[in-house]
Design a protein around this motif. Structure first.
Motif, PDB file in Angstrom:
ATOM      1  N   ARG A   1       0.838  -1.206   0.000  1.00  0.00           N
ATOM      2  CA  ARG A   1       0.000   0.000   0.000  1.00  0.00           C
ATOM      3  C   ARG A   1       0.867   1.249   0.000  1.00  0.00           C
ATOM      4  O   ARG A   1       0.609   2.200  -0.733  1.00  0.00           O
ATOM      5  CB  ARG A   1      -0.947   0.009   1.212  1.00  0.00           C
ATOM      6  N   TYR A   2       1.914   1.242   0.823  1.00  0.00           N
ATOM      7  CA  TYR A   2       2.816   2.393   0.891  1.00  0.00           C
ATOM      8  C   TYR A   2       3.524   2.590  -0.456  1.00  0.00           C
ATOM      9  O   TYR A   2       3.639   3.712  -0.943  1.00  0.00           O
ATOM     10  CB  TYR A   2       3.837   2.203   2.013  1.00  0.00           C
ATOM     11  N   GLU A   3       3.964   1.506  -1.070  1.00  0.00           N
ATOM     12  CA  GLU A   3       4.639   1.577  -2.373  1.00  0.00           C
ATOM     13  C   GLU A   3       3.718   2.185  -3.427  1.00  0.00           C
ATOM     14  O   GLU A   3       4.123   3.067  -4.181  1.00  0.00           O
ATOM     15  CB  GLU A   3       5.089   0.181  -2.798  1.00  0.00           C
TER      16      GLU A   3
ATOM     17  N   ALA B   1       1.242   4.164  -2.956  1.00  0.00           N
ATOM     18  CA  ALA B   1       0.985   5.570  -2.617  1.00  0.00           C
ATOM     19  C   ALA B   1       2.124   6.487  -3.046  1.00  0.00           C
ATOM     20  O   ALA B   1       1.905   7.676  -3.274  1.00  0.00           O
ATOM     21  CB  ALA B   1       0.740   5.708  -1.115  1.00  0.00           C
ATOM     22  N   GLN B   2       3.323   5.952  -3.173  1.00  0.00           N
ATOM     23  CA  GLN B   2       4.488   6.769  -3.512  1.00  0.00           C
ATOM     24  C   GLN B   2       4.674   6.970  -5.012  1.00  0.00           C
ATOM     25  O   GLN B   2       5.506   7.767  -5.437  1.00  0.00           O
ATOM     26  CB  GLN B   2       5.768   6.147  -2.930  1.00  0.00           C
TER      27      GLN B   2
ATOM     28  N   HIS C   1      -1.770   7.803   2.396  1.00  0.00           N
ATOM     29  CA  HIS C   1      -0.396   8.149   2.040  1.00  0.00           C
ATOM     30  C   HIS C   1      -0.235   8.716   0.631  1.00  0.00           C
ATOM     31  O   HIS C   1       0.871   9.064   0.246  1.00  0.00           O
ATOM     32  CB  HIS C   1       0.509   6.921   2.189  1.00  0.00           C
ATOM     33  N   THR C   2      -1.303   8.775  -0.141  1.00  0.00           N
ATOM     34  CA  THR C   2      -1.163   9.207  -1.533  1.00  0.00           C
ATOM     35  C   THR C   2      -0.980  10.713  -1.644  1.00  0.00           C
ATOM     36  O   THR C   2      -1.452  11.475  -0.810  1.00  0.00           O
ATOM     37  CB  THR C   2      -2.378   8.802  -2.389  1.00  0.00           C
TER      38      THR C   2
END
Length: 139
Positions: free
Chosen positions: A69-71, A73-74, A100-101
């Motif tokens: 999910r973090y990946e 969002a980046q 985090h987006t």
């Protein structure tokens, strides 16, 4: 797989482009880890030629690790993302990703509504009065 499509994440994800929108389909029941997310984002870069575009991501019944999910969002490869799902669990996963987006990110249960929202981020939608800044996304 059809011509004009790219597979990613060991075949769990298929990407194509239609009407200025990247369409990403995840196989229902898939588990997406950080390596799958990185591979999918590389496929986005490949299919878009490195030009950020709006994306429809169909993720019905897909489990996504926190690192994945973090990946996602980046990524800088998308202008906006509409996540298409069908359940409360899908909605919760999409909400977790949205935290985090850095780009507009909305959840939909209707493909037509998702595509209508994304249209404002396409070149054609922008020329017809759509707003590419995401401020009109909830209007």
């Amino acid at each position: 797989m059809m011509p004009g499509q790219i597979a990613a994440a060991d075949g769990k994800n298929v990407l194509s482009i239609s009407a200025g929108i990247i369409k990403s389909f995840w196989v229902p029941g898939s588990f997406v880890d950080v390596d799958d997310a990185k591979d999918a984002m590389c496929a986005v870069e490949e299919i878009s030629g490195g030009t950020p575009m709006p994306m429809l991501s169909e993720m019905t019944d897909v489990e996504i690790s926190a690192a994945a999910r973090y990946e996602f969002a980046q990524t800088k490869g998308v202008l906006a993302i509409a996540v298409l799902g069908s359940s409360t669990v899908d909605r919760v996963i999409a909400a977790a990703m949205k935290r985090h987006t850095r780009y507009p990110h909305e959840f939909f249960t209707s493909r037509d509504a998702a595509l209508a929202w994304l249209d404002q981020f396409t070149a054609a939608g922008s020329q017809q009065g759509g707003r590419a800044d995401g401020l009109s996304a909830l209007a």
